[in-house]
Design a protein around this motif. Sequence first.
Motif, PDB file in Angstrom:
ATOM      1  N   GLU A 281      22.236   0.021 -46.015  1.00  0.00           N
ATOM      2  CA  GLU A 281      22.216  -0.674 -44.735  1.00  0.00           C
ATOM      3  C   GLU A 281      21.497  -2.009 -44.799  1.00  0.00           C
ATOM      4  N   ARG A 282      20.586  -2.153 -45.750  1.00  0.00           N
ATOM      5  CA  ARG A 282      19.756  -3.356 -45.796  1.00  0.00           C
ATOM      6  C   ARG A 282      20.593  -4.585 -46.197  1.00  0.00           C
ATOM      7  N   PRO A 283      20.599  -5.648 -45.410  1.00  0.00           N
ATOM      8  CA  PRO A 283      21.349  -6.856 -45.784  1.00  0.00           C
ATOM      9  C   PRO A 283      20.812  -7.485 -47.054  1.00  0.00           C
ATOM     10  N   ASP A 284      21.692  -8.138 -47.788  1.00  0.00           N
ATOM     11  CA  ASP A 284      21.320  -8.793 -49.043  1.00  0.00           C
ATOM     12  C   ASP A 284      20.843 -10.209 -48.727  1.00  0.00           C
ATOM     13  N   HIS A 285      19.551 -10.350 -48.404  1.00  0.00           N
ATOM     14  CA  HIS A 285      18.998 -11.636 -47.999  1.00  0.00           C
ATOM     15  C   HIS A 285      18.868 -12.565 -49.205  1.00  0.00           C
ATOM     16  N   LEU A 286      19.367 -13.779 -49.063  1.00  0.00           N
ATOM     17  CA  LEU A 286      19.092 -14.838 -50.023  1.00  0.00           C
ATOM     18  C   LEU A 286      17.824 -15.570 -49.608  1.00  0.00           C
ATOM     19  N   TYR A 287      17.730 -15.860 -48.306  1.00  0.00           N
ATOM     20  CA  TYR A 287      16.540 -16.447 -47.708  1.00  0.00           C
ATOM     21  C   TYR A 287      16.297 -15.708 -46.396  1.00  0.00           C
ATOM     22  N   GLY A 288      15.316 -16.145 -45.637  1.00  0.00           N
ATOM     23  CA  GLY A 288      15.015 -15.448 -44.401  1.00  0.00           C
ATOM     24  C   GLY A 288      16.152 -15.473 -43.395  1.00  0.00           C
ATOM     25  N   ASN A 289      16.975 -16.522 -43.422  1.00  0.00           N
ATOM     26  CA  ASN A 289      18.076 -16.636 -42.458  1.00  0.00           C
ATOM     27  C   ASN A 289      19.400 -16.866 -43.180  1.00  0.00           C
ATOM     28  N   ASP A 290      19.563 -16.239 -44.327  1.00  0.00           N
ATOM     29  CA  ASP A 290      20.747 -16.466 -45.149  1.00  0.00           C
ATOM     30  C   ASP A 290      21.032 -15.191 -45.925  1.00  0.00           C
ATOM     31  N   ILE A 291      22.219 -14.594 -45.728  1.00  0.00           N
ATOM     32  CA  ILE A 291      22.553 -13.361 -46.428  1.00  0.00           C
ATOM     33  C   ILE A 291      23.901 -13.491 -47.119  1.00  0.00           C
ATOM     34  N   ARG A 292      24.035 -12.776 -48.214  1.00  0.00           N
ATOM     35  CA  ARG A 292      25.308 -12.688 -48.931  1.00  0.00           C
ATOM     36  C   ARG A 292      26.069 -11.482 -48.403  1.00  0.00           C
ATOM     37  N   VAL A 293      27.321 -11.677 -48.053  1.00  0.00           N
ATOM     38  CA  VAL A 293      28.147 -10.594 -47.505  1.00  0.00           C
ATOM     39  C   VAL A 293      28.823  -9.904 -48.681  1.00  0.00           C
ATOM     40  N   ARG A 361      29.185 -15.933 -47.598  1.00  0.00           N
ATOM     41  CA  ARG A 361      27.786 -16.068 -47.209  1.00  0.00           C
ATOM     42  C   ARG A 361      27.710 -16.530 -45.759  1.00  0.00           C
ATOM     43  N   VAL A 362      26.668 -16.074 -45.054  1.00  0.00           N
ATOM     44  CA  VAL A 362      26.479 -16.477 -43.665  1.00  0.00           C
ATOM     45  C   VAL A 362      24.996 -16.772 -43.453  1.00  0.00           C
ATOM     46  N   SER A 363      24.738 -17.845 -42.742  1.00  0.00           N
ATOM     47  CA  SER A 363      23.365 -18.221 -42.390  1.00  0.00           C
ATOM     48  C   SER A 363      23.324 -18.510 -40.897  1.00  0.00           C
ATOM     49  N   TRP A 364      22.115 -18.642 -40.374  1.00  0.00           N
ATOM     50  CA  TRP A 364      21.997 -18.906 -38.952  1.00  0.00           C
ATOM     51  C   TRP A 364      20.791 -19.783 -38.665  1.00  0.00           C
ATOM     52  N   THR A 365      20.886 -20.495 -37.555  1.00  0.00           N
ATOM     53  CA  THR A 365      19.783 -21.295 -37.032  1.00  0.00           C
ATOM     54  C   THR A 365      19.333 -20.670 -35.717  1.00  0.00           C
ATOM     55  N   GLY A 366      18.051 -20.767 -35.424  1.00  0.00           N
ATOM     56  CA  GLY A 366      17.551 -20.151 -34.206  1.00  0.00           C
ATOM     57  C   GLY A 366      17.381 -18.652 -34.386  1.00  0.00           C
ATOM     58  N   SER A 367      17.290 -17.938 -33.274  1.00  0.00           N
ATOM     59  CA  SER A 367      17.108 -16.495 -33.320  1.00  0.00           C
ATOM     60  C   SER A 367      17.731 -15.870 -32.077  1.00  0.00           C
ATOM     61  N   HIS A 368      17.710 -14.520 -32.052  1.00  0.00           N
ATOM     62  CA  HIS A 368      18.270 -13.816 -30.904  1.00  0.00           C
ATOM     63  C   HIS A 368      17.398 -13.984 -29.660  1.00  0.00           C
ATOM     64  N   SER A 373      20.901 -21.241 -28.276  1.00  0.00           N
ATOM     65  CA  SER A 373      20.797 -22.210 -29.364  1.00  0.00           C
ATOM     66  C   SER A 373      21.035 -21.598 -30.735  1.00  0.00           C
ATOM     67  N   CYS A 374      21.255 -20.284 -30.809  1.00  0.00           N
ATOM     68  CA  CYS A 374      21.483 -19.616 -32.090  1.00  0.00           C
ATOM     69  C   CYS A 374      22.941 -19.780 -32.519  1.00  0.00           C
ATOM     70  N   GLN A 375      23.143 -20.077 -33.797  1.00  0.00           N
ATOM     71  CA  GLN A 375      24.500 -20.314 -34.300  1.00  0.00           C
ATOM     72  C   GLN A 375      24.632 -19.812 -35.731  1.00  0.00           C
ATOM     73  N   PHE A 376      25.786 -19.174 -36.020  1.00  0.00           N
ATOM     74  CA  PHE A 376      26.093 -18.698 -37.359  1.00  0.00           C
ATOM     75  C   PHE A 376      26.941 -19.721 -38.099  1.00  0.00           C
ATOM     76  N   THR A 377      26.680 -19.891 -39.391  1.00  0.00           N
ATOM     77  CA  THR A 377      27.498 -20.733 -40.261  1.00  0.00           C
ATOM     78  C   THR A 377      28.043 -19.859 -41.375  1.00  0.00           C
ATOM     79  N   VAL A 378      29.357 -19.687 -41.394  1.00  0.00           N
ATOM     80  CA  VAL A 378      30.031 -18.851 -42.391  1.00  0.00           C
ATOM     81  C   VAL A 378      30.611 -19.762 -43.464  1.00  0.00           C
TER      82      VAL A 378
END
Length: 445
Positions: A281-293, A361-368, A373-378
């Motif tokens: 279940e744990r996402p594969d984080h590259l950075y704090g706001n960046d994960i590999r799908v 890969r997907v990253s995001w700016t902002g938070s929930h 102002s939160c946005q995903f970049t795929v």
Amino acid sequence: MAERVTPGRTGGLITLGAADALWAGSTAGSAVPTVSAAFTGSPAHARVGYVLLGGCAVATVRAGGGWGVVEAEVRRAAAELNAVEMDRRDLVRIGPFRDGAKQERDEETLLRWRRRIARELQERDDPERADGRLCHLAGIDWRRILVEKTRDGAQRTWWLPRAVVRLLDVAEHTETRWLRAARTRQAGTTVAESPSRHRQSRTADAPQTTSPDHPTVPLRPYKEELKGHLYSVLSRKPGISRKVAGWTCAVCRTAPAAVLDHCHEHGYVRAPVCHSCNTQERPDHLYGNDIRVADHYTRLFHTHAAEWLRHWHRCPGCRARTTLPLPHLAAWTAHIACRPLRPTHRDPRSSRGRKPCGALRVSWTGSHHAPASCQFTVAVDLCPSGEHRVLAHVPYREAAERFRTWLAETVPAVAAEAGPDRLDDLPTRFRPVIADTSSEGQALF
């Protein structure tokens, strides 16, 4: 030459050398590789009273001038191992993790297979240990199936097939039950007992009850006993680890539970789960706001979507808002909502002729906390048409609305139980994120 195993031994016992030969021969066709010295090679030790073989504990008995085991128990353990199906591509990361020693310091078992693997791999280049001795795990030759990966050219990680991880978790749980039963029997012999307790003690000391399966309570299915509890409160209660170990995993329902899975956005306990499901279940984080799908999201959002969505919505916060935690919603957006946008290329080995290219890969700016102002970049990494090709920018609110629509179509029963009208007493403000101190820092899952 190994001793030939034949039926009809005295009392059904065979020597440890014969048991080694029987184990190796009976598991020769198993999908899980085994060793030829399961009873005589480290870490097996006859004097502790048992030897682990897969998920079974085979009792050792002093016979004559040496030790023996019941032949039928060895054959039973071999049959159970032969029934295990293993997909070498379905891997689970087993380390290294920070705070690994702290995570396992209170475990009661001797196996501690994650710690043992870490120690063997970290010290394998030590000349003093290069003695060729065989170190197995519950009769399993883990070195033949271990996969090492390197990230960023420096960090090394270790992976094992999911079926083997679950098997070794079961072995640890079996050993825990055995040791508890042994301590109970030992304590019973040091106190004065009533006639009824004396009869119970004699039953516990009888040869046929040396197996840990008899004097202990079997695992029980999880029936929402922890529903609505806050992890920050429940995790501090004495004895909670022992209580969790008494349940089966609430997701796979086969392996013993080991940890309390909880929502890091709202702080609520979801359910007790095994190490394998918790890692998956744990996402594969590259950075704090960046994960590999990665490929494991196929299981989370396709083949076993109903089970996982029902599990995630055990959190009252996610259920009331009909959403997922931010990293999971980001992964869903990339894996499901943006799937038609992912480029493909020809693959002569595939019957369909084409396959997705690059790494998603997907990253995001902002938070929930600020969805406006939160946005995903795929994006796709290593795409032939561009080293980092951006596929879409998706606002958080749009992604959440798409997820609600997809949830209603995919698992209507879960969607029917979601919504703000289901929980009138839920706080209007999100709880702060709770740091996961049992693995790699704040690994949101």
